[in-house]
Design an enzyme around this catalytic site. Sequence first.
Site, short mmCIF file in Angstrom:
data_model
loop_
_atom_site.label_atom_id
_atom_site.label_comp_id
_atom_site.label_asym_id
_atom_site.label_seq_id
_atom_site.Cartn_x
_atom_site.Cartn_y
_atom_site.Cartn_z
N HIS A 34 0.87 -1.19 0.00
CA HIS A 34 0.00 0.00 0.00
C HIS A 34 0.90 1.24 0.00
CE1 HIS A 34 1.09 0.13 4.21
NE2 HIS A 34 0.52 -1.07 4.43
N HIS A 37 4.04 1.29 2.26
CA HIS A 37 5.22 0.60 1.68
C HIS A 37 5.83 1.46 0.57
CE1 HIS A 37 2.64 -2.99 2.94
NE2 HIS A 37 3.73 -3.16 3.64
N GLN A 148 7.63 3.59 10.92
CA GLN A 148 7.43 3.93 12.33
C GLN A 148 6.12 3.35 12.87
OE1 GLN A 148 7.18 8.22 13.51
NE2 GLN A 148 5.79 7.30 15.00
N SER A 185 -2.40 -0.16 6.58
CA SER A 185 -1.91 -1.48 6.99
C SER A 185 -2.49 -2.52 6.05
CB SER A 185 -2.34 -1.79 8.42
OG SER A 185 -2.23 -3.18 8.68
P1 AMP Z 1 4.62 -5.28 6.48
O1 AMP Z 1 4.51 -5.68 5.06
O2 AMP Z 1 3.32 -4.95 7.12
O3 AMP Z 1 5.49 -6.21 7.29
O4 AMP Z 1 5.40 -3.90 6.47
C1 AMP Z 1 6.62 -3.74 5.80
C2 AMP Z 1 7.23 -2.42 6.20
O5 AMP Z 1 6.34 -1.36 5.85
C3 AMP Z 1 7.45 -2.32 7.71
O6 AMP Z 1 8.69 -1.67 7.95
C4 AMP Z 1 6.30 -1.49 8.16
O7 AMP Z 1 6.56 -0.77 9.34
C5 AMP Z 1 6.12 -0.56 6.99
N1 AMP Z 1 4.78 0.02 7.00
C6 AMP Z 1 3.60 -0.65 7.15
N2 AMP Z 1 2.56 0.22 7.18
C7 AMP Z 1 3.09 1.46 7.06
C8 AMP Z 1 2.54 2.79 7.04
N3 AMP Z 1 1.23 3.01 7.15
N4 AMP Z 1 3.40 3.82 6.89
C9 AMP Z 1 4.73 3.62 6.79
N5 AMP Z 1 5.31 2.40 6.81
C10 AMP Z 1 4.51 1.34 6.95
#
Ligand code: AMP
Length: 281
Positions: A34, A37, A148, A185
Amino acid sequence: MKIVSTIAELKKALASTRQQKRSVGFVPTMGALHEGHEALLAQAVSENDVTVLSIFVNPTQFAPNEDYSRYPRTFDEDCLRAQRAGVDVVFAPTPEVIYPQGWSTYIDVENVSEGLCGRFRPGHFRGVATVVYRLFRLVQPKRAYFGQKDLQQCLVIGRMVRDLRLPVQVIACPTVREKDGLALSSRNRYLSAEERAKAAVIPKALEAVGREFERGNRSVEALVASAKKVLSTVPEFELQYAEIRALPNLDPIRKIEGPATFAIAGYLGKTRLIDNTILEA
Ligand code: AMP
């Protein structure tokens, strides 16, 4: 953009980068990409010669009762987004590539991983630290980008990198939010329309604490009470924790005397949501 899934392919894709000593920026994700990312990818692309994105739903960071098997997998769309962002290499291994048969080694980062989400997801940060270490060794990035939104994860990785003297710079990027403040998310897509509307109570609670803090309130008890008052307007939100902790070690405190974070986690229906804000005078 190259899409690779084995270690040999990854090595080959990065061979000329290594030869020419060009810098590698790395964004590890579980896919279902999203705009949050995408913001990490944009920063990585702007600061490095080559950007590697990993897409890997890491089984070791999910407890048996969690959503590993139903975690959203949108690989084709993820690759389109990655290409648009300027990614050079997408590394999408299978669990067997990351954890070959007989794998028995895990990284346990003590203290910082024990409170907050660590209390409710035993073994979660052990799985996170292990997979990130493994990916760092394979990708060998100069810089790695984390959100963060998952602040405890950033702090656990930061601690691991310092303790093990890993030659990588960990960069925490600001949380990207929807118009109503909800942090983006991959799990938001589990929410029904009704739950989605109610989820805005989380950023509202963060904002309430932020406002009180700006007014000079430094009492953890009073600040948390102001958040709980907001959260109580949505009784369907099943709170796991709403806590203020000192940064960077996440030690419990009664009064804010240095950098701190206010973090929330809880369930709306079957969906677990987390968020946090940094409180800094
Ligand atoms: P995930 O795929 O959920 O494991 O996330 C991968 C990376 O993207 C991790 O470092 C998360 O902290 C980051 N991330 C997820 N959601 C957000 C967001 N809304 N804003 C910034 N970074 C994010």
